[in-house]
Design an enzyme around this catalytic site. Sequence first.
Site, PDB file in Angstrom:
ATOM      1  CG  ASP A   1      -2.087  -1.049   1.016  1.00 47.46           C
ATOM      2  OD1 ASP A   1      -2.582  -1.264  -0.264  1.00 47.46           O
ATOM      3  OD2 ASP A   1      -2.521  -1.682   2.088  1.00 47.46           O
TER       4      ASP A   1
ATOM      5  CG  ASP B   1      -7.355  -3.501  -3.454  1.00 48.14           C
ATOM      6  OD1 ASP B   1      -7.944  -4.555  -4.010  1.00 48.14           O
ATOM      7  OD2 ASP B   1      -7.729  -3.453  -2.070  1.00 48.14           O
TER       8      ASP B   1
HETATM    9  N1  GLY Z   1      -7.090  -1.059  -0.389  1.00 51.03           N
HETATM   10  C1  GLY Z   1      -7.775  -1.669   0.543  1.00 51.03           C
HETATM   11  C2  GLY Z   1      -9.312  -1.223   0.396  1.00 51.03           C
HETATM   12  O1  GLY Z   1      -9.818  -0.719  -0.800  1.00 51.03           O
HETATM   13  O2  GLY Z   1     -10.096  -1.624   1.207  1.00 51.03           O
END
Ligand code: GLY
Length: 397
Positions: free
Chosen positions: A112, A172
């Site tokens: 992330d 994501d």
């Molecule tokens: N990247 C985590 C979410 O979208 O919850």
Amino acid sequence: MSTIKKEMLVDPTRIKNASGISETELDHAINDVIKKVKRNIVKLGETFPDSSTINNTYATAKNVEWTPGFWTGILWLCYENSHEEVFRKLAEKNVESFYDRIKNQVDVNHHDLGFLYIPSCVAAYKLTGNELGKKAALMAADKLMERYNPKGKFIQAWGNIGDSDNYRLIVDAMLNIPLLYWAYKETGNTDYLEVVKNHYATTLKYAIREDGSAYHTFFFDPVSGEPLGGKTRQGYSDDSSWARGQAWLIYGIALNYSRLHDDSDIDTFESVTNYFLNRLPKDFVSYWDLIFSDGDYQSKDSSATAIAVCGMNQMQRFLNPDSELFPIYEKAQSVMLHNLVESYTDEKTQGITALLNHGVYSWHSGHGVDEGNLWGDYFYLEALTRFKQNNNWNMYW
Ligand code: GLY
């Protein structure tokens, strides 16, 4: 790998006939955000809001997990919209915190790093030439590179590199990998470019189903690198389409197209976008999984709609203005944003308030269900900013 068969838009007239956002509504919405963020700043000081609200109120948090970059991004967007120093000063203080975080390796063993470092540190560098932001973001890009699996040709989202129970990509990451395009541009190091291109190609090849819907995550065999199959974590089921995942793909394809200009991706973009638009309920704000519609008594995920607006807005720059879809996509963004402003932004707390209500963080864990969340707030304000700047916003991503 599947060949995608693009769904046609089922009811373009519904979009054509719906109300879009007006200039007055846009100005009101931006002023409302600025007012709320100023009040939140007083309550937060140098702490960050937690990832999602509880009873519509954010608790304060440290710079951990995957979401605090969105708060700093909100500050930068407020600064862009208002030019008020209060936003810039706090955003710069936050950049120091992000530098400390990557220097001391605090909660950075995951993919992330784009969500964390693009709206905070890359934005700081792009907007103000902040050198600490540049340094921190380059360190974060190097950390992200460590998660690349050359055998499967993807960046592993979670867990220890090569672990079989986490040997998968997740959609994501489409918003994390732009950090590598930026690092390539700043340094000229082609390793970044090779990794981002490979990860993107692997995602398009495996995460999108034949009908244009998306898996949330996709597993590979750690020994052979062969594809195993799709699994969800935050969606309703393995074969449904988690609304936010679909939106990450819409925006992700737009961001990659912005760099690679591979025209074969336009059809893919239209497929995932049509799949999303065809499943919007009456008020044009999606439920948390696209399997649901009105009458299913499920929660909306307003953040998915805000992300989709931003992604469609980015891609609009590259679509053929003479195509049939062009005016419909343009109108759809405006309609979705109008509905978010009109029905998802009531102030519900005297505490630290969300900017966008009715999101879903994780339905399975019951975390942040029908609550505000930081990424929804951020992408809502990014969407407003994109409209305010006549679709020419100089993006952070
Ligand atoms: N990247 C985590 C979410 O979208 O919850």
